[in-house]
Design a protein around this motif. Structure first.
Motif, PDB file in Angstrom:
ATOM      1  N   ASN A  94       5.441 -10.459 -46.833  1.00 44.79           N
ATOM      2  CA  ASN A  94       4.349 -11.320 -46.335  1.00 44.79           C
ATOM      3  C   ASN A  94       4.038 -12.083 -47.259  1.00 44.79           C
ATOM      4  OD1 ASN A  94       2.189 -12.230 -45.083  1.00 44.79           O
ATOM      5  ND2 ASN A  94       1.471 -10.100 -44.238  1.00 44.79           N
ATOM      6  N   ALA A 103      15.335 -13.655 -45.627  1.00 50.96           N
ATOM      7  CA  ALA A 103      14.205 -14.625 -45.829  1.00 50.96           C
ATOM      8  C   ALA A 103      13.595 -14.177 -47.460  1.00 50.96           C
ATOM      9  CB  ALA A 103      13.174 -14.645 -44.973  1.00 50.96           C
ATOM     10  N   ALA A 128      10.688  -6.943 -32.552  1.00 47.58           N
ATOM     11  CA  ALA A 128      10.206  -6.917 -33.865  1.00 47.58           C
ATOM     12  C   ALA A 128       8.872  -6.412 -33.944  1.00 47.58           C
ATOM     13  CB  ALA A 128      10.123  -8.836 -34.112  1.00 47.58           C
ATOM     14  N   PHE A 129       8.927  -5.492 -34.669  1.00 47.90           N
ATOM     15  CA  PHE A 129       7.430  -4.655 -34.925  1.00 47.90           C
ATOM     16  C   PHE A 129       6.844  -5.182 -36.057  1.00 47.90           C
ATOM     17  CE2 PHE A 129      10.213  -0.962 -33.120  1.00 47.90           C
ATOM     18  CZ  PHE A 129       9.424  -0.672 -31.934  1.00 47.90           C
ATOM     19  N   ARG A 186       8.742  -9.109 -42.335  1.00 47.84           N
ATOM     20  CA  ARG A 186       8.386 -10.107 -41.327  1.00 47.84           C
ATOM     21  C   ARG A 186       9.541  -9.726 -40.143  1.00 47.84           C
ATOM     22  NH1 ARG A 186       7.112 -15.629 -43.991  1.00 47.84           N
ATOM     23  NH2 ARG A 186       8.428 -15.181 -45.440  1.00 47.84           N
ATOM     24  N   GLN A 187       9.591  -8.994 -39.373  1.00 45.35           N
ATOM     25  CA  GLN A 187      10.806  -8.595 -38.592  1.00 45.35           C
ATOM     26  C   GLN A 187      10.904  -9.740 -37.598  1.00 45.35           C
ATOM     27  OE1 GLN A 187      10.748  -4.891 -36.703  1.00 45.35           O
ATOM     28  NE2 GLN A 187      11.116  -3.888 -38.593  1.00 45.35           N
ATOM     29  N   TYR A 188       9.966 -10.492 -37.159  1.00 41.58           N
ATOM     30  CA  TYR A 188       9.818 -11.557 -36.359  1.00 41.58           C
ATOM     31  C   TYR A 188      10.839 -12.605 -36.969  1.00 41.58           C
ATOM     32  CZ  TYR A 188       6.398 -14.015 -38.569  1.00 41.58           C
ATOM     33  OH  TYR A 188       5.701 -14.589 -39.684  1.00 41.58           O
ATOM     34  N   LEU A 189      10.513 -12.960 -38.110  1.00 43.05           N
ATOM     35  CA  LEU A 189      11.233 -13.683 -38.781  1.00 43.05           C
ATOM     36  C   LEU A 189      12.820 -13.683 -38.894  1.00 43.05           C
ATOM     37  CD1 LEU A 189      10.209 -16.546 -39.799  1.00 43.05           C
ATOM     38  CD2 LEU A 189      10.305 -15.702 -42.258  1.00 43.05           C
ATOM     39  N   VAL A 213      14.424 -11.585 -36.807  1.00 41.10           N
ATOM     40  CA  VAL A 213      15.058 -11.694 -35.525  1.00 41.10           C
ATOM     41  C   VAL A 213      15.267 -13.196 -35.138  1.00 41.10           C
ATOM     42  CG1 VAL A 213      13.170 -11.799 -34.184  1.00 41.10           C
ATOM     43  CG2 VAL A 213      15.273 -10.633 -33.352  1.00 41.10           C
ATOM     44  N   GLN A 214      14.383 -14.017 -35.467  1.00 39.76           N
ATOM     45  CA  GLN A 214      14.531 -15.469 -35.108  1.00 39.76           C
ATOM     46  C   GLN A 214      15.858 -15.982 -36.053  1.00 39.76           C
ATOM     47  OE1 GLN A 214      10.915 -17.272 -35.964  1.00 39.76           O
ATOM     48  NE2 GLN A 214      10.611 -17.262 -33.828  1.00 39.76           N
ATOM     49  N   GLU A 215      15.611 -15.790 -37.183  1.00 42.56           N
ATOM     50  CA  GLU A 215      16.783 -16.323 -38.192  1.00 42.56           C
ATOM     51  C   GLU A 215      18.245 -15.884 -37.651  1.00 42.56           C
ATOM     52  OE1 GLU A 215      16.648 -18.563 -40.855  1.00 42.56           O
ATOM     53  OE2 GLU A 215      14.822 -18.933 -39.889  1.00 42.56           O
ATOM     54  N   SER A 241      19.090 -14.677 -34.727  1.00 43.21           N
ATOM     55  CA  SER A 241      19.359 -15.158 -33.350  1.00 43.21           C
ATOM     56  C   SER A 241      20.037 -16.579 -33.630  1.00 43.21           C
ATOM     57  CB  SER A 241      18.586 -15.073 -32.433  1.00 43.21           C
ATOM     58  OG  SER A 241      17.284 -15.846 -32.917  1.00 43.21           O
ATOM     59  N   PHE A 281      16.233 -11.347 -29.130  1.00 46.95           N
ATOM     60  CA  PHE A 281      14.699 -10.601 -29.167  1.00 46.95           C
ATOM     61  C   PHE A 281      14.250 -10.272 -28.051  1.00 46.95           C
ATOM     62  CE2 PHE A 281      10.204 -12.263 -29.202  1.00 46.95           C
ATOM     63  CZ  PHE A 281       9.873 -11.132 -29.850  1.00 46.95           C
ATOM     64  N   CYS A 316      15.071 -18.255 -25.509  1.00 48.72           N
ATOM     65  CA  CYS A 316      15.056 -16.752 -26.207  1.00 48.72           C
ATOM     66  C   CYS A 316      13.924 -16.376 -26.852  1.00 48.72           C
ATOM     67  CB  CYS A 316      16.098 -17.142 -27.304  1.00 48.72           C
ATOM     68  SG  CYS A 316      18.034 -17.425 -26.669  1.00 48.72           S
ATOM     69  N   ARG A 356      16.237 -21.638 -45.250  1.00 50.21           N
ATOM     70  CA  ARG A 356      14.841 -21.454 -45.190  1.00 50.21           C
ATOM     71  C   ARG A 356      14.087 -22.071 -46.459  1.00 50.21           C
ATOM     72  NH1 ARG A 356      12.559 -19.093 -42.196  1.00 50.21           N
ATOM     73  NH2 ARG A 356      10.888 -18.493 -43.529  1.00 50.21           N
ATOM     74  N   GLY A 381      15.210 -21.034 -30.330  1.00 46.18           N
ATOM     75  CA  GLY A 381      14.858 -19.796 -31.121  1.00 46.18           C
ATOM     76  C   GLY A 381      14.297 -19.856 -32.314  1.00 46.18           C
ATOM     77  N   SER A 382      14.101 -20.929 -33.017  1.00 46.84           N
ATOM     78  CA  SER A 382      13.547 -20.761 -34.219  1.00 46.84           C
ATOM     79  C   SER A 382      12.058 -20.928 -34.029  1.00 46.84           C
ATOM     80  CB  SER A 382      13.980 -22.202 -34.989  1.00 46.84           C
ATOM     81  OG  SER A 382      13.829 -23.228 -34.303  1.00 46.84           O
ATOM     82  N   MET A 383      11.366 -20.770 -35.131  1.00 48.43           N
ATOM     83  CA  MET A 383       9.874 -20.774 -35.033  1.00 48.43           C
ATOM     84  C   MET A 383       9.391 -22.132 -35.002  1.00 48.43           C
ATOM     85  SD  MET A 383       7.574 -18.418 -35.299  1.00 48.43           S
ATOM     86  CE  MET A 383       5.954 -18.335 -35.462  1.00 48.43           C
ATOM     87  N   PHE A 392       3.381 -15.845 -33.106  1.00 54.05           N
ATOM     88  CA  PHE A 392       4.774 -15.256 -32.671  1.00 54.05           C
ATOM     89  C   PHE A 392       4.480 -14.247 -31.573  1.00 54.05           C
ATOM     90  CE2 PHE A 392       8.414 -12.207 -32.792  1.00 54.05           C
ATOM     91  CZ  PHE A 392       9.242 -13.253 -32.403  1.00 54.05           C
ATOM     92  N   TYR A 393       3.426 -13.269 -32.104  1.00 55.54           N
ATOM     93  CA  TYR A 393       3.553 -12.130 -31.160  1.00 55.54           C
ATOM     94  C   TYR A 393       2.388 -12.756 -30.002  1.00 55.54           C
ATOM     95  CZ  TYR A 393       5.567  -9.231 -34.545  1.00 55.54           C
ATOM     96  OH  TYR A 393       6.377  -8.626 -35.180  1.00 55.54           O
ATOM     97  N   TYR A 439      -3.883  -4.657 -48.975  1.00 56.89           N
ATOM     98  CA  TYR A 439      -2.659  -4.524 -49.511  1.00 56.89           C
ATOM     99  C   TYR A 439      -2.848  -3.373 -50.488  1.00 56.89           C
ATOM    100  CZ  TYR A 439      -1.364  -8.924 -47.078  1.00 56.89           C
ATOM    101  OH  TYR A 439      -1.075  -9.681 -46.348  1.00 56.89           O
TER     102      TYR A 439
END
Lengths: 379, 400
Positions: free
Chosen positions: A120, A148, A290-291, A297-300, A302-304, A306, A315, B21, B241, B265-267, B342-343, B393
């Motif tokens: 993160n 990443a 993506a938990f 960063r699981q979401y990242l 899965v995006q990459e 995919s 996803f 997606c 990246r 599908g990308s951010m 994202f979420y 953290y």
């Protein structure tokens, strides 16, 4: 003179740190003693056959685990400090150790290796990890071509292919696994209950939901099945223990999961490091959640993936989407099921198995570590 | 302004669509011609001598090479095959001639259209519609080196299209209708910037406060990850990246060519603009005079970036030191709420059917003290959260 033992730090929840650490440790232990520090709740599931590999199991209570780690680092002069993911340690316990070692031996940095799974960026910034890594690590390895990297240290990042727990040549034949797990000779949807222990119920519920939907699918079952009957295709949930909500008949236990993946038409699980990389290795589609994680960063991922894998990974956000995605993945298989099922299945299965060909990045990482230590005359 | 600068004033368009997606809203800024299809590899790099912006969309109903958007006499037009069974690749190879095999449809700013199952909205830069106006309205920030196109840059808008395109009746498949923008963040009068203007990461932390020569008029545009990666000459691998966090678009094509590869599908949720833009010249030499002026202005008035998650507000910081939105080393476009967007994919979407709309309609229910009608959660509370970012953290030995 015997080589100094290496210390590999792989603390962290779930399967990722444990499996990644073990992937490297078992190869390194063929040449020298290796101690692997882990505290995954799944540590009892793994096994290895390297006599020089010692697995040290820690807990999760903060202060006692910190002290336990520090005691191990201080107990002898280790040939290399190899730290997975957390440069300061999961609880920050390595920071004073590294500082003290650097003060005692300015060249200590050269024997410190960081395995940089993504982190993160908030954490990277909050703890000034780039500066810290520059100061204390002589080699930073990224375990994946596309993994990443949130760290941008002056020390160059060296990428390797993804690390796998087995080399491709070590994978058992799928039919052997099928027989060992008593799986029917049919298309398989494999739910991998990865992630943390408190997420197991999610996969248990999903397995039951998938079984219900697929049993009701006229495509899958050709007009429906009698109540209580399993569909012709098989659904199984791979987990160390039967997850809450998962029918016992659908539960499998096997380690490593990589052995089983090539049996599946589609895998469902979390977008953690292992499952994503392993599904890619055996070229099986993955339907992934993506938990949220504190550091990963699981979401990242899965995006990459995919994008790169062109839909081999899908996803999904909830069970409903997961069911739909699984059905989509099965569609080519199901459509062809208008032929007699036995004929179809035998044709499809016979043609689907292939020997996965991949490079195990852990072996390349081992070479890089040895080169680093040799260049500094540390071995 | 030099003639070279004028040469770079071709039409710029922004396409906005929602990726099927990931659910992410994509909104790259592009220079026509733009080739759109499902298979990036089958999209042409050039049409005649003109470099093509290529967009691949994950949509099963799209053909590998589905359509072209191009400029014709200052008007944006969409070109599709007459025969729905054909792809544009077939049309371009048609022995009967291209003109008889295509149909055209004019597109105007704000028009909404559908390709396959993907609805899209197009924004056309005001500069293109006026044809003579410069892209930037702050000429003080323009330098020839910033606007000079590379050899492979698309031709100016007045250039004759390479494909002869006779007028054609409108297509059902490509019907257009004026509509509201899909992304409510975007105003119709947003100014466009070119990929050439995308700021690049400055590896030197010492340059963090130098001001980039830029044509940005609306800082929100700078948050586009597509642009951050779309600099000519950065021939990045797919999904490389390097660059802004969360950027999923990548650049491909011949060196120097503007060739935006945008993969669904990308951010694309980075909603906060950059602050403290830097001078590209700063990496190679001294910052320009204008950059210095901008830096001084920033130092006086603070950062213009909109920050925060629940309540967007002007940052106002005079220095990036300690700022949670500016990475320490070389990236200014870091968004600590990347994961949250994202979420909560529809956060900030107030159109009917999304939670924002319901929130407004039912806002009374969210009052802490309903009797007094008083909200017990203020922007000050939101701001206070941001100082607690690092408290958790290294406290959980079961984390991963």
């Amino acid at each position: 003179m015997d080589p100094k033992p290496w210390l590999i730090y792989a603390l962290g929840g779930g399967w990722g740190h444990l499996t990644r650490g073990l992937a490297l440790a078992r190869l390194a232990a063929r040449q020298r003693p290796v101690h692997l520090l882990v505290n995954s709740p799944y540590v009892d599931q793994v096994h290895w056959d390297e006599p020089k590999l010692t697995l040290r199991r820690g807990g999760t209570e903060l202060n006692s685990t910190r002290a336990w780690v520090q005691a191990i680092f201080r107990e002898r002069d280790w040939g290399a400090w190899i730290i997975d993911t957390f440069p300061r340690g999961l609880g920050g316990e390595l920071a004073p150790l590294l500082e003290a070692a650097l003060a005692a031996t300015p060249r200590h940095r050269q024997r410190c290796v960081l395995i940089h799974r993504d982190l993160n960026p908030d954490y990277v910034r909050a703890k000034q990890l780039n500066t810290f890594v520059d100061r204390h690590y002589g080699l930073v390895l990224v375990p994946g071509d596309r993994e990443a990297t949130s760290l941008t240290p002056a020390t160059s990042l060296q990428r390797t292919p993804p690390w796998r727990i087995r080399n491709a040549a070590e994978l058992p034949h799928p039919e052997d696994i099928r027989a060992q797990l008593s799986l029917p000779n049919a298309p398989l949807v494999l739910v991998c209950a990865t992630g943390n222990a408190d997420e197991q119920h999610h996969f248990g519920d999903l397995t039951a939901t998938l079984a219900t939907h697929l049993a009701q699918s006229s495509l899958w079952s050709e007009g429906g099945l009698p109540e209580g009957a399993l569909p012709k295709g098989a659904i199984r949930c791979l987990a160390p223990t039967c997850p809450p909500g998962c029918p016992k008949a659908l539960w499998l236990s096997h380690w490593p999961a990589l052995d089983c993946l090539s049996l599946a038409q589609v895998v469902v699980g979390a977008a953690g490091y292992n499952l994503v990389q392993e599904c890619e290795a055996v070229e099986v589609p993955l339907v992934a959640f993506a938990f949220r994680r504190r550091y990963d960063r699981q979401y990242l991922r899965v995006q990459e993936e995919s994008i790169k894998l062109q839909r081999r990974i899908t996803f999904v956000r909830d069970n409903q989407e997961a069911v739909a995605a699984v059905l989509r993945q099965l569609q080519p298989t199901i459509t062809r099921a208008s032929h007699p099922v036995s004929q179809f299945e035998s044709t499809r299965i016979a043609s689907s198995f292939h020997v996965p060909v991949y490079v195990n990045g852990a072996a390349i990482a081992l070479d890089k570590i040895l080169q680093q230590l040799q260049s500094e005359n540390l071995i | 302004m030099s003639g070279q600068a004028k040469q770079g004033q071709g039409m710029k368009i922004r396409l906005v669509w929602k990726d099927a997606c990931s659910g992410a809203v994509r909104k790259p800024v592009l220079t026509p011609p733009v080739a759109i299809g499902a298979d990036f590899e089958q999209l042409p790099e050039k049409l005649g001598q003109r470099s093509v912006s290529r967009i691949a969309i994950a949509d099963d109903t799209l053909k590998p090479f589905h359509a072209i958007l191009m400029e014709e006499k200052g008007q944006l037009i969409a070109i599709t095959p007459k025969d729905p069974s054909q792809s544009m690749a077939d049309v371009l190879r048609s022995p009967a001639g291209v003109a008889n095999a295509i149909q055209k449809q004019s597109l105007n700013n704000g028009d909404r259209f559908q390709l396959g199952q993907t609805p899209m909205t197009v924004q056309v830069s005001a500069v293109a519609q006026a044809t003579a106006a410069p892209v930037e309205t702050e000429p003080a920030e323009t330098e020839p080196s910033e606007t000079e196109p590379s050899d492979a840059s698309p031709a100016p808008s007045s250039a004759t299209p390479e494909i002869p395109l006779p007028p054609q009746p409108s297509s059902d498949e490509f019907s257009t209708r004026p509509t509201k923008l899909l992304d409510p963040d975007l105003d119709e009068d947003d100014d466009m910037i070119t990929a050439n203007d995308a700021p690049e990461a400055d590896p030197n932390p010492a340059n963090a406060f130098s001001v980039k020569q830029t044509k940005l008029l609306d800082p929100r545009l700078d948050a586009l990850p597509e642009l951050a990666d779309a600099s000519p000459g950065k021939d990045a691998a797919v999904g490389d990246r390097a660059g802004a966090a969360g950027a999923g678009a990548a650049v491909a094509g011949a060196a120097g060519a503007e060739d935006n590869r945008v993969m669904a599908g990308s951010m694309a949720k980075s909603k906060t603009p950059k602050a403290f833009p830097r001078d590209e010249a700063g990496a190679a030499g001294a910052p320009s005079e204008r950059s210095s002026e901008k830096a001084e202005e920033n130092a006086k008035t603070g950062c213009d970036r909109q920050v925060g998650f629940l309540f967007k507000r002007r940052c106002g910081r005079l220095t990036p030191t300690g700022c949670p939105y500016c990475r320490q080393n070389n990236s200014h476009d870091y968004d600590p709420y990347e994961a949250d967007y994202f979420y909560y994919e529809h956060y900030g979407d107030y159109t009917v059917g999304h939670w924002g709309s319901d929130y407004y309609a039912e806002r009374d229910r969210y009052y802490y003290n309903r009797d007094a009608g008083r909200m017990d959660f203020t922007e000050a509370d939101a701001a206070s959260f941001e100082e607690e970012f690092d408290n958790d953290y290294e406290m959980d030995m079961g984390a991963s």
